[in-house]
Design a protein around this motif. Structure first.
Motif, PDB file in Angstrom:
ATOM      1  N   MET A 127       0.812  -1.173   0.000  1.00 29.88           N
ATOM      2  CA  MET A 127       0.000   0.000   0.000  1.00 29.88           C
ATOM      3  C   MET A 127       0.868   1.254   0.000  1.00 29.88           C
ATOM      4  SD  MET A 127      -3.137  -1.537   0.393  1.00 29.88           S
ATOM      5  CE  MET A 127      -3.698  -0.733  -0.796  1.00 29.88           C
ATOM      6  N   LYS A 128       1.979   1.171   0.672  1.00 32.61           N
ATOM      7  CA  LYS A 128       2.849   2.343   0.730  1.00 32.61           C
ATOM      8  C   LYS A 128       3.521   2.593  -0.617  1.00 32.61           C
ATOM      9  CE  LYS A 128       6.549   4.372   3.455  1.00 32.61           C
ATOM     10  NZ  LYS A 128       7.452   4.175   4.580  1.00 32.61           N
ATOM     11  N   GLN A 129       3.854   1.539  -1.323  1.00 34.07           N
ATOM     12  CA  GLN A 129       4.541   1.690  -2.604  1.00 34.07           C
ATOM     13  C   GLN A 129       3.593   2.091  -3.722  1.00 34.07           C
ATOM     14  OE1 GLN A 129       6.411  -2.053  -3.212  1.00 34.07           O
ATOM     15  NE2 GLN A 129       8.001  -1.681  -1.685  1.00 34.07           N
ATOM     16  N   GLY A 131      -4.772   5.823   5.641  1.00 41.68           N
ATOM     17  CA  GLY A 131      -3.366   5.611   5.349  1.00 41.68           C
ATOM     18  C   GLY A 131      -3.037   4.155   5.104  1.00 41.68           C
ATOM     19  N   TYR A 132      -1.842   3.911   4.566  1.00 41.85           N
ATOM     20  CA  TYR A 132      -1.437   2.549   4.227  1.00 41.85           C
ATOM     21  C   TYR A 132      -1.323   1.670   5.459  1.00 41.85           C
ATOM     22  CZ  TYR A 132       3.209   4.198   5.529  1.00 41.85           C
ATOM     23  OH  TYR A 132       4.271   4.718   6.194  1.00 41.85           O
ATOM     24  N   TYR A 133      -0.929   2.251   6.600  1.00 38.77           N
ATOM     25  CA  TYR A 133      -0.791   1.455   7.817  1.00 38.77           C
ATOM     26  C   TYR A 133      -2.149   0.939   8.275  1.00 38.77           C
ATOM     27  CZ  TYR A 133       0.539   0.088  12.519  1.00 38.77           C
ATOM     28  OH  TYR A 133       0.750  -0.623  13.663  1.00 38.77           O
ATOM     29  N   ARG A 134      -3.144   1.784   8.202  1.00 38.65           N
ATOM     30  CA  ARG A 134      -4.485   1.383   8.619  1.00 38.65           C
ATOM     31  C   ARG A 134      -5.124   0.438   7.609  1.00 38.65           C
ATOM     32  NH1 ARG A 134      -8.894   5.525  11.029  1.00 38.65           N
ATOM     33  NH2 ARG A 134     -10.338   3.955  11.770  1.00 38.65           N
ATOM     34  N   LEU A 135      -4.854   0.637   6.334  1.00 37.19           N
ATOM     35  CA  LEU A 135      -5.400  -0.235   5.303  1.00 37.19           C
ATOM     36  C   LEU A 135      -4.769  -1.625   5.343  1.00 37.19           C
ATOM     37  CD1 LEU A 135      -5.690   2.122   2.225  1.00 37.19           C
ATOM     38  CD2 LEU A 135      -7.527   1.192   3.600  1.00 37.19           C
ATOM     39  N   ARG A 170      -4.419  -3.480   7.732  1.00 34.01           N
ATOM     40  CA  ARG A 170      -5.129  -4.342   8.665  1.00 34.01           C
ATOM     41  C   ARG A 170      -6.507  -4.760   8.171  1.00 34.01           C
ATOM     42  NH1 ARG A 170      -4.904  -0.868  13.816  1.00 34.01           N
ATOM     43  NH2 ARG A 170      -4.448   0.797  12.364  1.00 34.01           N
ATOM     44  N   THR A 171      -6.864  -4.411   6.952  1.00 30.61           N
ATOM     45  CA  THR A 171      -8.178  -4.786   6.418  1.00 30.61           C
ATOM     46  C   THR A 171      -8.148  -6.217   5.893  1.00 30.61           C
ATOM     47  OG1 THR A 171      -7.650  -3.900   4.241  1.00 30.61           O
ATOM     48  CG2 THR A 171      -8.752  -2.418   5.795  1.00 30.61           C
ATOM     49  N   PHE A 172      -9.326  -6.807   5.794  1.00 28.45           N
ATOM     50  CA  PHE A 172      -9.429  -8.196   5.360  1.00 28.45           C
ATOM     51  C   PHE A 172      -8.945  -8.382   3.927  1.00 28.45           C
ATOM     52  CE2 PHE A 172     -11.892 -11.608   3.335  1.00 28.45           C
ATOM     53  CZ  PHE A 172     -11.413 -12.674   4.070  1.00 28.45           C
ATOM     54  N   ALA A 173      -9.254  -7.423   3.058  1.00 23.14           N
ATOM     55  CA  ALA A 173      -8.885  -7.556   1.644  1.00 23.14           C
ATOM     56  C   ALA A 173      -7.371  -7.567   1.473  1.00 23.14           C
ATOM     57  CB  ALA A 173      -9.499  -6.429   0.832  1.00 23.14           C
ATOM     58  N   VAL A 174      -6.672  -6.717   2.188  1.00 20.46           N
ATOM     59  CA  VAL A 174      -5.213  -6.679   2.073  1.00 20.46           C
ATOM     60  C   VAL A 174      -4.607  -7.916   2.720  1.00 20.46           C
ATOM     61  CG1 VAL A 174      -3.152  -5.370   2.686  1.00 20.46           C
ATOM     62  CG2 VAL A 174      -5.195  -4.174   1.937  1.00 20.46           C
ATOM     63  N   GLN A 175      -5.176  -8.376   3.820  1.00 20.17           N
ATOM     64  CA  GLN A 175      -4.697  -9.607   4.442  1.00 20.17           C
ATOM     65  C   GLN A 175      -4.896 -10.803   3.518  1.00 20.17           C
ATOM     66  OE1 GLN A 175      -3.132  -9.959   7.394  1.00 20.17           O
ATOM     67  NE2 GLN A 175      -3.156  -7.759   7.656  1.00 20.17           N
ATOM     68  N   GLN A 176      -5.978 -10.786   2.756  1.00 25.93           N
ATOM     69  CA  GLN A 176      -6.236 -11.851   1.799  1.00 25.93           C
ATOM     70  C   GLN A 176      -5.223 -11.807   0.658  1.00 25.93           C
ATOM     71  OE1 GLN A 176     -10.132 -11.549   0.100  1.00 25.93           O
ATOM     72  NE2 GLN A 176      -9.952 -13.438  -1.050  1.00 25.93           N
ATOM     73  N   ALA A 177      -4.838 -10.616   0.233  1.00 24.60           N
ATOM     74  CA  ALA A 177      -3.887 -10.474  -0.868  1.00 24.60           C
ATOM     75  C   ALA A 177      -2.470 -10.851  -0.442  1.00 24.60           C
ATOM     76  CB  ALA A 177      -3.910  -9.052  -1.403  1.00 24.60           C
ATOM     77  N   LEU A 178      -2.108 -10.496   0.789  1.00 30.71           N
ATOM     78  CA  LEU A 178      -0.753 -10.771   1.279  1.00 30.71           C
ATOM     79  C   LEU A 178      -0.765 -12.016   2.163  1.00 30.71           C
ATOM     80  CD1 LEU A 178       0.345  -7.168   2.234  1.00 30.71           C
ATOM     81  CD2 LEU A 178       0.859  -8.423   0.157  1.00 30.71           C
ATOM     82  N   ASN A 179      -1.124 -13.134   1.596  1.00 36.55           N
ATOM     83  CA  ASN A 179      -1.193 -14.376   2.364  1.00 36.55           C
ATOM     84  C   ASN A 179       0.190 -15.026   2.472  1.00 36.55           C
ATOM     85  OD1 ASN A 179      -0.855 -15.320  -0.202  1.00 36.55           O
ATOM     86  ND2 ASN A 179      -2.907 -16.139  -0.397  1.00 36.55           N
ATOM     87  N   ASP A 180       0.250 -16.169   3.126  1.00 41.90           N
ATOM     88  CA  ASP A 180       1.523 -16.826   3.395  1.00 41.90           C
ATOM     89  C   ASP A 180       2.238 -17.266   2.118  1.00 41.90           C
ATOM     90  OD1 ASP A 180       1.267 -16.462   6.094  1.00 41.90           O
ATOM     91  OD2 ASP A 180       0.356 -18.429   6.432  1.00 41.90           O
ATOM     92  N   THR A 181       1.508 -17.753   1.143  1.00 44.53           N
ATOM     93  CA  THR A 181       2.156 -18.208  -0.089  1.00 44.53           C
ATOM     94  C   THR A 181       2.773 -17.034  -0.852  1.00 44.53           C
ATOM     95  OG1 THR A 181       0.039 -18.108  -1.251  1.00 44.53           O
ATOM     96  CG2 THR A 181       0.691 -20.223  -0.352  1.00 44.53           C
ATOM     97  N   PHE A 182       2.110 -15.884  -0.839  1.00 44.07           N
ATOM     98  CA  PHE A 182       2.660 -14.696  -1.486  1.00 44.07           C
ATOM     99  C   PHE A 182       3.966 -14.281  -0.817  1.00 44.07           C
ATOM    100  CE2 PHE A 182       3.086 -10.058  -1.701  1.00 44.07           C
ATOM    101  CZ  PHE A 182       3.137  -9.888  -3.073  1.00 44.07           C
ATOM    102  N   LEU A 183       3.991 -14.301   0.506  1.00 43.19           N
ATOM    103  CA  LEU A 183       5.196 -13.907   1.234  1.00 43.19           C
ATOM    104  C   LEU A 183       6.318 -14.927   1.052  1.00 43.19           C
ATOM    105  CD1 LEU A 183       3.528 -12.574   4.478  1.00 43.19           C
ATOM    106  CD2 LEU A 183       4.438 -11.249   2.575  1.00 43.19           C
ATOM    107  N   GLU A 184       5.977 -16.200   0.942  1.00 43.57           N
ATOM    108  CA  GLU A 184       6.994 -17.220   0.678  1.00 43.57           C
ATOM    109  C   GLU A 184       7.593 -17.054  -0.708  1.00 43.57           C
ATOM    110  OE1 GLU A 184       5.341 -21.074   1.310  1.00 43.57           O
ATOM    111  OE2 GLU A 184       5.189 -20.803   3.478  1.00 43.57           O
ATOM    112  N   ASN A 185       6.777 -16.660  -1.681  1.00 45.21           N
ATOM    113  CA  ASN A 185       7.289 -16.417  -3.031  1.00 45.21           C
ATOM    114  C   ASN A 185       8.239 -15.229  -3.075  1.00 45.21           C
ATOM    115  OD1 ASN A 185       5.882 -18.555  -4.064  1.00 45.21           O
ATOM    116  ND2 ASN A 185       4.128 -17.323  -4.695  1.00 45.21           N
TER     117      ASN A 185
END
Length: 70
Positions: free
Chosen positions: A1-3, A33-37, A39-54
């Motif tokens: 979100m910040k980028q 702001g990006y920090y508050r966003l 914590r939303t469900f949609a961003v948590q869904q986008a940044l899941n564990d498999t995305f972070l592992e990749n």
């Protein structure tokens, strides 16, 4: 979100990450702001564990299990 400060690019990237169109539009159009966003469900869904592992990030839970329970 910040980028990605512009709503159009936020929307595009959320859609690429597999978020629903309605949720992506509401997050992209938000004035919060990006920090508050982040914590939303949609961003948590986008940044899941498999995305972070990749990205090459290591899960702390996996490290703890590997070291404590060999």
């Amino acid at each position: 979100m910040k980028q990605r400060p512009k709503p159009k690019t936020r929307y595009r990237n959320l859609i690429k990450s597999g978020v629903d169109h309605i949720k992506a539009a509401s997050i992209a159009a938000s004035s919060k702001g990006y920090y508050r966003l982040s914590r939303t469900f949609a961003v948590q869904q986008a940044l899941n564990d498999t995305f972070l592992e990749n990205l090459g990030l290591v899960s702390l839970i996996d490290l703890r299990i590997r070291f404590n329970y060999p």
